[in-house]
Design an enzyme around this catalytic site. Structure first.
Site, PDB file in Angstrom:
ATOM      1  CG  ASP A   1      62.995   2.031  50.883  1.00 14.43           C
ATOM      2  OD1 ASP A   1      61.997   1.259  51.077  1.00 14.43           O
ATOM      3  OD2 ASP A   1      63.689   2.072  49.745  1.00 14.43           O
TER       4      ASP A   1
ATOM      5  CE1 TYR B   1      48.156  -4.813  50.077  1.00 16.32           C
ATOM      6  CE2 TYR B   1      45.564  -5.385  49.886  1.00 16.32           C
ATOM      7  CZ  TYR B   1      46.537  -4.837  50.462  1.00 16.32           C
ATOM      8  OH  TYR B   1      46.324  -3.876  51.490  1.00 16.32           O
TER       9      TYR B   1
ATOM     10  CB  ALA C   1      54.014   9.070  58.573  1.00 13.36           C
TER      11      ALA C   1
ATOM     12  CG  LEU D   1      35.704   0.854  49.264  1.00 11.48           C
ATOM     13  CD1 LEU D   1      36.670   0.044  48.381  1.00 11.48           C
ATOM     14  CD2 LEU D   1      34.313   1.085  48.755  1.00 11.48           C
TER      15      LEU D   1
HETATM   16  P1  NDP Z   1      48.793   5.028  50.855  1.00 11.93           P
HETATM   17  O1  NDP Z   1      49.257   4.631  49.546  1.00 11.93           O
HETATM   18  O2  NDP Z   1      48.056   6.283  50.843  1.00 11.93           O
HETATM   19  O3  NDP Z   1      50.110   5.284  51.820  1.00 11.93           O
HETATM   20  C1  NDP Z   1      51.199   4.073  51.909  1.00 11.93           C
HETATM   21  C2  NDP Z   1      52.223   4.793  52.706  1.00 11.93           C
HETATM   22  O4  NDP Z   1      53.269   3.823  52.527  1.00 11.93           O
HETATM   23  C3  NDP Z   1      52.701   6.111  52.050  1.00 11.93           C
HETATM   24  O5  NDP Z   1      53.313   6.762  53.092  1.00 11.93           O
HETATM   25  C4  NDP Z   1      54.100   5.291  51.528  1.00 11.93           C
HETATM   26  O6  NDP Z   1      55.215   6.411  51.757  1.00 11.93           O
HETATM   27  C5  NDP Z   1      54.196   4.357  52.329  1.00 11.93           C
HETATM   28  N1  NDP Z   1      55.352   3.409  51.852  1.00 11.93           N
HETATM   29  C6  NDP Z   1      55.218   2.617  50.582  1.00 11.93           C
HETATM   30  N2  NDP Z   1      56.262   1.800  50.389  1.00 11.93           N
HETATM   31  C7  NDP Z   1      57.225   2.377  51.239  1.00 11.93           C
HETATM   32  C8  NDP Z   1      58.527   1.696  51.426  1.00 11.93           C
HETATM   33  N3  NDP Z   1      59.155   0.960  50.614  1.00 11.93           N
HETATM   34  N4  NDP Z   1      59.042   2.239  52.521  1.00 11.93           N
HETATM   35  C9  NDP Z   1      58.531   3.214  53.221  1.00 11.93           C
HETATM   36  N5  NDP Z   1      57.255   3.708  53.186  1.00 11.93           N
HETATM   37  C10 NDP Z   1      56.684   3.180  52.218  1.00 11.93           C
HETATM   38  O7  NDP Z   1      48.099   3.893  51.366  1.00 11.93           O
HETATM   39  P2  NDP Z   1      46.984   3.990  52.820  1.00 11.93           P
HETATM   40  O8  NDP Z   1      47.264   4.899  53.493  1.00 11.93           O
HETATM   41  O9  NDP Z   1      45.604   3.626  52.077  1.00 11.93           O
HETATM   42  O10 NDP Z   1      47.584   2.377  53.274  1.00 11.93           O
HETATM   43  C11 NDP Z   1      48.301   2.211  54.422  1.00 11.93           C
HETATM   44  C12 NDP Z   1      48.213   0.738  54.887  1.00 11.93           C
HETATM   45  O11 NDP Z   1      46.941   0.459  55.140  1.00 11.93           O
HETATM   46  C13 NDP Z   1      48.818  -0.162  53.813  1.00 11.93           C
HETATM   47  O12 NDP Z   1      49.576  -1.136  54.510  1.00 11.93           O
HETATM   48  C14 NDP Z   1      47.857  -0.776  53.124  1.00 11.93           C
HETATM   49  O13 NDP Z   1      47.992  -2.181  52.360  1.00 11.93           O
HETATM   50  C15 NDP Z   1      46.766  -0.823  54.337  1.00 11.93           C
HETATM   51  N6  NDP Z   1      45.387  -1.012  53.818  1.00 11.93           N
HETATM   52  C16 NDP Z   1      44.986  -0.049  52.933  1.00 11.93           C
HETATM   53  C17 NDP Z   1      43.489   0.157  52.720  1.00 11.93           C
HETATM   54  C18 NDP Z   1      42.854   1.021  51.742  1.00 11.93           C
HETATM   55  O14 NDP Z   1      41.716   0.730  51.166  1.00 11.93           O
HETATM   56  N7  NDP Z   1      43.445   2.096  51.364  1.00 11.93           N
HETATM   57  C19 NDP Z   1      42.586  -1.042  53.377  1.00 11.93           C
HETATM   58  C20 NDP Z   1      43.072  -1.801  54.090  1.00 11.93           C
HETATM   59  C21 NDP Z   1      44.501  -1.759  54.344  1.00 11.93           C
HETATM   60  P3  NDP Z   1      56.257   6.821  50.615  1.00 11.93           P
HETATM   61  O15 NDP Z   1      55.764   6.590  49.106  1.00 11.93           O
HETATM   62  O16 NDP Z   1      56.518   8.192  51.115  1.00 11.93           O
HETATM   63  O17 NDP Z   1      57.577   5.764  51.087  1.00 11.93           O
HETATM   64  C1  8X3 Z   2      42.953  -2.824  50.920  1.00 13.40           C
HETATM   65  C2  8X3 Z   2      41.383  -3.361  50.875  1.00 13.40           C
HETATM   66  O1  8X3 Z   2      39.722  -4.711  49.414  1.00 13.40           O
HETATM   67  O2  8X3 Z   2      41.494  -3.203  48.031  1.00 13.40           O
HETATM   68  O3  8X3 Z   2      43.677  -3.610  51.488  1.00 13.40           O
HETATM   69  O4  8X3 Z   2      42.542  -5.233  49.245  1.00 13.40           O
HETATM   70  S1  8X3 Z   2      41.389  -4.262  49.450  1.00 13.40           S
END
Ligand code: NDP
Ligand code: 8X3
Length: 253
Positions: free
Chosen positions: A55, A148, A9, A180
Protein backbone atom coordinates in the site's frame (compact mmCIF):
# COMPACT_ATOMS: atom_id res chain seq x y z
CA UNK A 1 16.86 -10.30 -18.10
CA UNK A 2 16.04 -7.37 -15.83
CA UNK A 3 14.17 -7.32 -12.52
CA UNK A 4 11.40 -4.73 -12.70
CA UNK A 5 9.46 -3.46 -9.68
CA UNK A 6 6.00 -2.17 -10.60
CA UNK A 7 3.65 -0.36 -8.24
CA UNK A 8 -0.07 -0.62 -8.92
CA UNK A 9 0.15 -3.81 -10.98
CA UNK A 10 -3.34 -5.06 -10.07
CA UNK A 11 -5.10 -3.13 -12.86
CA UNK A 12 -4.69 -0.89 -15.90
CA UNK A 13 -1.21 0.17 -16.96
CA UNK A 14 0.54 -1.74 -14.17
CA UNK A 15 -0.95 -5.09 -15.19
CA UNK A 16 -0.16 -4.31 -18.86
CA UNK A 17 3.44 -3.46 -17.92
CA UNK A 18 3.79 -6.77 -16.05
CA UNK A 19 2.48 -8.78 -19.01
CA UNK A 20 4.65 -6.92 -21.51
CA UNK A 21 7.87 -7.10 -19.46
CA UNK A 22 7.45 -10.83 -18.85
CA UNK A 23 6.78 -11.37 -22.56
CA UNK A 24 10.05 -9.51 -23.24
CA UNK A 25 11.95 -11.97 -21.00
CA UNK A 26 12.17 -9.89 -17.81
CA UNK A 27 10.96 -10.75 -14.32
CA UNK A 28 8.59 -8.58 -12.40
CA UNK A 29 7.84 -7.70 -8.79
CA UNK A 30 4.14 -6.88 -9.01
CA UNK A 31 2.60 -4.87 -6.17
CA UNK A 32 -0.72 -3.34 -5.19
CA UNK A 33 -3.32 -3.56 -2.45
CA UNK A 34 -5.76 -6.11 -3.91
CA UNK A 35 -4.22 -9.44 -3.03
CA UNK A 36 -6.66 -11.53 -5.08
CA UNK A 37 -5.63 -9.60 -8.21
CA UNK A 38 -1.97 -10.11 -7.34
CA UNK A 39 -2.54 -13.84 -6.92
CA UNK A 40 -4.29 -14.03 -10.31
CA UNK A 41 -1.43 -12.17 -12.00
CA UNK A 42 1.09 -14.47 -10.35
CA UNK A 43 -0.84 -17.49 -11.56
CA UNK A 44 -1.09 -16.09 -15.09
CA UNK A 45 2.58 -15.15 -15.45
CA UNK A 46 4.22 -17.91 -13.39
CA UNK A 47 7.73 -17.84 -11.92
CA UNK A 48 8.62 -14.62 -13.69
CA UNK A 49 6.43 -12.76 -11.21
CA UNK A 50 6.82 -12.15 -7.51
CA UNK A 51 3.45 -10.72 -6.46
CA UNK A 52 3.46 -8.89 -3.13
CA UNK A 53 0.97 -6.59 -1.40
CA UNK A 54 2.11 -2.98 -0.99
CA UNK A 55 0.00 0.00 0.00
CA UNK A 56 1.74 3.14 -1.21
CA UNK A 57 0.06 5.23 1.49
CA UNK A 58 1.61 3.12 4.25
CA UNK A 59 4.98 4.75 4.87
CA UNK A 60 6.33 1.86 6.94
CA UNK A 61 5.45 -0.70 4.27
CA UNK A 62 6.97 1.42 1.52
CA UNK A 63 10.19 2.25 3.38
CA UNK A 64 10.82 -1.39 4.33
CA UNK A 65 9.69 -2.97 1.07
CA UNK A 66 12.97 -3.38 -0.82
CA UNK A 67 14.95 -4.53 2.23
CA UNK A 68 12.21 -7.09 2.94
CA UNK A 69 12.37 -8.74 -0.49
CA UNK A 70 13.81 -12.24 -0.84
CA UNK A 71 17.55 -11.83 -1.36
CA UNK A 72 17.57 -12.94 -5.00
CA UNK A 73 14.88 -10.34 -5.85
CA UNK A 74 16.50 -7.40 -4.08
CA UNK A 75 18.45 -6.09 -7.08
CA UNK A 76 16.01 -3.77 -8.86
CA UNK A 77 17.05 -2.85 -12.40
CA UNK A 78 13.91 -0.88 -13.21
CA UNK A 79 11.41 0.83 -10.92
CA UNK A 80 8.04 1.72 -12.44
CA UNK A 81 6.28 4.24 -10.20
CA UNK A 82 2.82 3.65 -11.60
CA UNK A 83 0.41 3.43 -8.64
CA UNK A 84 -1.71 6.53 -8.56
CA UNK A 85 -5.20 7.88 -8.69
CA UNK A 86 -7.47 10.83 -9.25
CA UNK A 87 -10.45 11.32 -6.97
CA UNK A 88 -13.25 13.54 -8.18
CA UNK A 89 -13.55 16.26 -10.78
CA UNK A 90 -15.14 18.98 -8.66
CA UNK A 91 -14.00 22.58 -8.43
CA UNK A 92 -11.42 23.09 -5.68
CA UNK A 93 -13.81 24.75 -3.26
CA UNK A 94 -16.11 21.71 -3.29
CA UNK A 95 -13.46 18.99 -2.98
CA UNK A 96 -13.18 16.58 -0.11
CA UNK A 97 -9.94 17.18 1.79
CA UNK A 98 -9.61 13.45 2.49
CA UNK A 99 -9.52 12.87 -1.30
CA UNK A 100 -6.79 15.48 -1.69
CA UNK A 101 -4.78 13.90 1.12
CA UNK A 102 -5.07 10.44 -0.43
CA UNK A 103 -3.90 11.65 -3.84
CA UNK A 104 -0.91 13.39 -2.27
CA UNK A 105 -0.09 10.33 -0.11
CA UNK A 106 -0.25 7.93 -3.07
CA UNK A 107 0.92 9.97 -6.06
CA UNK A 108 3.64 11.93 -4.25
CA UNK A 109 4.67 10.67 -0.80
CA UNK A 110 4.58 6.96 -1.62
CA UNK A 111 6.39 7.54 -4.89
CA UNK A 112 9.24 9.57 -3.41
CA UNK A 113 9.70 7.17 -0.50
CA UNK A 114 9.96 4.11 -2.74
CA UNK A 115 12.28 5.94 -5.10
CA UNK A 116 14.52 6.89 -2.18
CA UNK A 117 14.63 3.22 -1.12
CA UNK A 118 15.65 1.98 -4.59
CA UNK A 119 18.04 4.73 -5.70
CA UNK A 120 21.15 3.86 -3.61
CA UNK A 121 21.61 0.43 -5.21
CA UNK A 122 21.19 1.90 -8.70
CA UNK A 123 23.75 4.62 -7.98
CA UNK A 124 26.17 2.05 -6.48
CA UNK A 125 25.90 -0.08 -9.66
CA UNK A 126 25.85 2.97 -11.94
CA UNK A 127 22.92 1.36 -13.69
CA UNK A 128 19.16 1.55 -13.45
CA UNK A 129 15.97 3.05 -14.82
CA UNK A 130 13.09 4.78 -13.07
CA UNK A 131 9.89 5.23 -15.03
CA UNK A 132 7.41 7.62 -13.44
CA UNK A 133 3.78 7.89 -14.46
CA UNK A 134 3.02 11.55 -14.82
CA UNK A 135 0.10 12.80 -16.85
CA UNK A 136 -0.88 15.57 -19.22
CA UNK A 137 -2.80 16.75 -16.14
CA UNK A 138 0.60 17.78 -14.79
CA UNK A 139 1.34 19.77 -17.94
CA UNK A 140 -1.99 21.44 -18.68
CA UNK A 141 -4.55 22.60 -16.12
CA UNK A 142 -8.20 21.71 -16.60
CA UNK A 143 -11.30 22.39 -14.51
CA UNK A 144 -11.50 19.81 -11.71
CA UNK A 145 -7.89 18.73 -12.19
CA UNK A 146 -6.77 20.78 -9.17
CA UNK A 147 -4.83 18.52 -6.77
CA UNK A 148 -4.57 15.54 -9.14
CA UNK A 149 -2.89 17.73 -11.78
CA UNK A 150 -0.66 19.27 -9.13
CA UNK A 151 0.53 15.84 -7.97
CA UNK A 152 1.47 14.97 -11.55
CA UNK A 153 3.29 18.30 -11.97
CA UNK A 154 5.25 17.29 -8.87
CA UNK A 155 6.08 13.92 -10.44
CA UNK A 156 7.36 15.65 -13.59
CA UNK A 157 9.57 18.08 -11.68
CA UNK A 158 10.80 15.33 -9.34
CA UNK A 159 11.78 13.27 -12.40
CA UNK A 160 13.72 16.16 -13.94
CA UNK A 161 15.36 17.02 -10.62
CA UNK A 162 16.43 13.39 -10.12
CA UNK A 163 18.25 13.59 -13.43
CA UNK A 164 19.96 16.77 -12.22
CA UNK A 165 21.30 14.84 -9.23
CA UNK A 166 22.18 11.86 -11.41
CA UNK A 167 24.02 13.72 -14.16
CA UNK A 168 27.03 11.75 -15.36
CA UNK A 169 25.61 8.46 -14.10
CA UNK A 170 23.86 5.73 -16.05
CA UNK A 171 20.79 5.85 -13.83
CA UNK A 172 18.00 6.91 -16.14
CA UNK A 173 14.73 8.62 -15.26
CA UNK A 174 11.77 9.08 -17.58
CA UNK A 175 8.43 10.75 -16.93
CA UNK A 176 5.63 9.35 -19.13
CA UNK A 177 2.76 11.82 -19.49
CA UNK A 178 -0.26 10.15 -21.10
CA UNK A 179 -3.49 11.83 -22.10
CA UNK A 180 -6.73 9.99 -22.72
CA UNK A 181 -6.28 6.27 -22.05
CA UNK A 182 -9.18 3.82 -21.87
CA UNK A 183 -9.32 0.27 -20.58
CA UNK A 184 -8.07 0.95 -17.08
CA UNK A 185 -9.96 1.64 -13.86
CA UNK A 186 -8.72 5.22 -13.65
CA UNK A 187 -12.00 7.02 -14.42
CA UNK A 188 -14.17 4.52 -12.52
CA UNK A 189 -12.03 5.30 -9.46
CA UNK A 190 -12.15 9.03 -10.19
CA UNK A 191 -15.95 8.97 -10.42
CA UNK A 192 -16.41 6.92 -7.24
CA UNK A 193 -17.41 3.69 -9.03
CA UNK A 194 -19.76 5.29 -11.59
CA UNK A 195 -18.85 3.02 -14.54
CA UNK A 196 -21.36 4.62 -16.93
CA UNK A 197 -19.94 8.12 -16.36
CA UNK A 198 -16.45 6.73 -16.84
CA UNK A 199 -17.37 4.91 -20.07
CA UNK A 200 -18.98 8.05 -21.52
CA UNK A 201 -15.64 9.83 -21.31
CA UNK A 202 -14.08 7.47 -23.86
CA UNK A 203 -17.07 6.81 -26.14
CA UNK A 204 -16.32 7.38 -29.87
CA UNK A 205 -12.85 8.80 -29.19
CA UNK A 206 -10.38 5.95 -29.95
CA UNK A 207 -8.25 6.66 -26.86
CA UNK A 208 -4.84 5.19 -26.11
CA UNK A 209 -4.78 1.80 -24.38
CA UNK A 210 -2.79 0.47 -21.43
CA UNK A 211 -0.90 -1.65 -23.99
CA UNK A 212 0.18 1.54 -25.82
CA UNK A 213 1.72 2.80 -22.58
CA UNK A 214 3.33 -0.60 -21.97
CA UNK A 215 4.83 -0.50 -25.48
CA UNK A 216 6.42 2.84 -24.62
CA UNK A 217 7.77 1.52 -21.31
CA UNK A 218 9.17 -1.58 -23.05
CA UNK A 219 11.01 0.70 -25.48
CA UNK A 220 12.50 2.70 -22.60
CA UNK A 221 13.72 -0.50 -20.94
CA UNK A 222 15.35 -1.63 -24.20
CA UNK A 223 17.45 1.52 -24.68
CA UNK A 224 21.23 1.57 -24.07
CA UNK A 225 22.38 2.69 -20.61
CA UNK A 226 23.61 6.12 -21.77
CA UNK A 227 20.31 7.16 -23.37
CA UNK A 228 17.94 9.12 -21.16
CA UNK A 229 14.50 10.03 -22.43
CA UNK A 230 13.54 12.83 -20.04
CA UNK A 231 9.82 12.91 -20.70
CA UNK A 232 7.23 11.54 -23.08
CA UNK A 233 3.92 13.32 -23.59
CA UNK A 234 1.55 11.03 -25.45
CA UNK A 235 -2.03 11.38 -26.65
CA UNK A 236 -4.33 9.61 -29.09
CA UNK A 237 -4.78 11.39 -32.40
CA UNK A 238 -8.30 12.24 -31.24
CA UNK A 239 -6.83 14.56 -28.60
CA UNK A 240 -4.68 17.71 -28.64
CA UNK A 241 -3.76 20.36 -26.10
CA UNK A 242 -6.45 23.00 -25.96
CA UNK A 243 -6.52 26.79 -26.05
CA UNK A 244 -6.90 28.86 -22.92
CA UNK A 245 -10.42 29.15 -21.55
CA UNK A 246 -11.97 32.63 -21.52
CA UNK A 247 -15.19 33.55 -19.76
CA UNK A 248 -17.14 36.55 -20.98
CA UNK A 249 -19.09 37.14 -17.78
CA UNK A 250 -17.33 38.98 -14.99
CA UNK A 251 -19.71 37.80 -12.28
CA UNK A 252 -19.84 34.19 -11.03
CA UNK A 253 -22.31 31.84 -12.80
P1 NDP B 1 -5.98 2.10 -12.57
O1 NDP B 1 -6.97 2.70 -11.63
O2 NDP B 1 -6.46 1.13 -13.58
O3 NDP B 1 -4.80 1.44 -11.75
C1 NDP B 1 -4.23 2.09 -10.65
C2 NDP B 1 -3.34 1.14 -9.91
O4 NDP B 1 -2.80 1.86 -8.78
C3 NDP B 1 -4.07 -0.07 -9.39
O5 NDP B 1 -3.29 -1.22 -9.61
C4 NDP B 1 -4.21 0.20 -7.90
O6 NDP B 1 -4.08 -1.02 -7.19
C5 NDP B 1 -2.97 1.06 -7.64
N1 NDP B 1 -3.12 1.86 -6.44
C6 NDP B 1 -3.99 2.84 -6.15
N2 NDP B 1 -3.83 3.26 -4.89
C7 NDP B 1 -2.83 2.51 -4.36
C8 NDP B 1 -2.19 2.45 -3.10
N3 NDP B 1 -2.56 3.22 -2.07
N4 NDP B 1 -1.19 1.56 -2.92
C9 NDP B 1 -0.80 0.75 -3.92
N5 NDP B 1 -1.36 0.76 -5.14
C10 NDP B 1 -2.36 1.63 -5.35
O7 NDP B 1 -5.29 3.37 -13.27
P2 NDP B 1 -4.29 3.47 -14.53
O8 NDP B 1 -3.66 2.17 -14.82
O9 NDP B 1 -5.02 4.15 -15.60
O10 NDP B 1 -3.24 4.51 -13.96
C11 NDP B 1 -1.90 4.17 -13.66
C12 NDP B 1 -1.11 5.46 -13.49
O11 NDP B 1 -1.14 6.20 -14.69
C13 NDP B 1 -1.64 6.38 -12.39
O12 NDP B 1 -0.55 6.98 -11.73
C14 NDP B 1 -2.41 7.43 -13.18
O13 NDP B 1 -2.48 8.66 -12.50
C15 NDP B 1 -1.58 7.53 -14.43
N6 NDP B 1 -2.28 8.01 -15.62
C16 NDP B 1 -3.45 7.43 -16.05
C17 NDP B 1 -4.08 7.91 -17.18
C18 NDP B 1 -5.37 7.33 -17.68
O14 NDP B 1 -6.09 8.04 -18.41
N7 NDP B 1 -5.73 6.12 -17.37
C19 NDP B 1 -3.49 8.98 -17.98
C20 NDP B 1 -2.30 9.55 -17.41
C21 NDP B 1 -1.70 9.06 -16.31
P3 NDP B 1 -4.88 -1.42 -5.87
O15 NDP B 1 -6.20 -0.72 -5.91
O16 NDP B 1 -4.98 -2.91 -5.94
O17 NDP B 1 -4.00 -0.97 -4.75
C1 8X3 C 1 -5.14 11.09 -16.59
C2 8X3 C 1 -5.37 11.94 -17.79
O1 8X3 C 1 -6.50 14.07 -18.61
O2 8X3 C 1 -7.81 12.55 -17.23
O3 8X3 C 1 -4.04 11.53 -15.89
O4 8X3 C 1 -6.08 13.89 -16.26
S1 8X3 C 1 -6.48 13.18 -17.45
Amino acid sequence: MKTILITGATAGFGAAFARRFVKDGHRVIATGRRVERLAALGEELGDAVLALPLDMTDRKQVDGFVAGLPEDWRRIDVLVNNAGLALGLNPAWECDLADWDRMVATNITGLVHLTRAVLPQMVARDDGLIINLGSIAGDYPYPGGNVYGATKAFVLQFSLNLRADLVGRNVRVTNIEPGLVAGSEFSVVRFGGDAARAAALYADKEPLTAEDIAETAAWLVSLPPHVNINRIEMMPTSQASSALAVRKETSPP
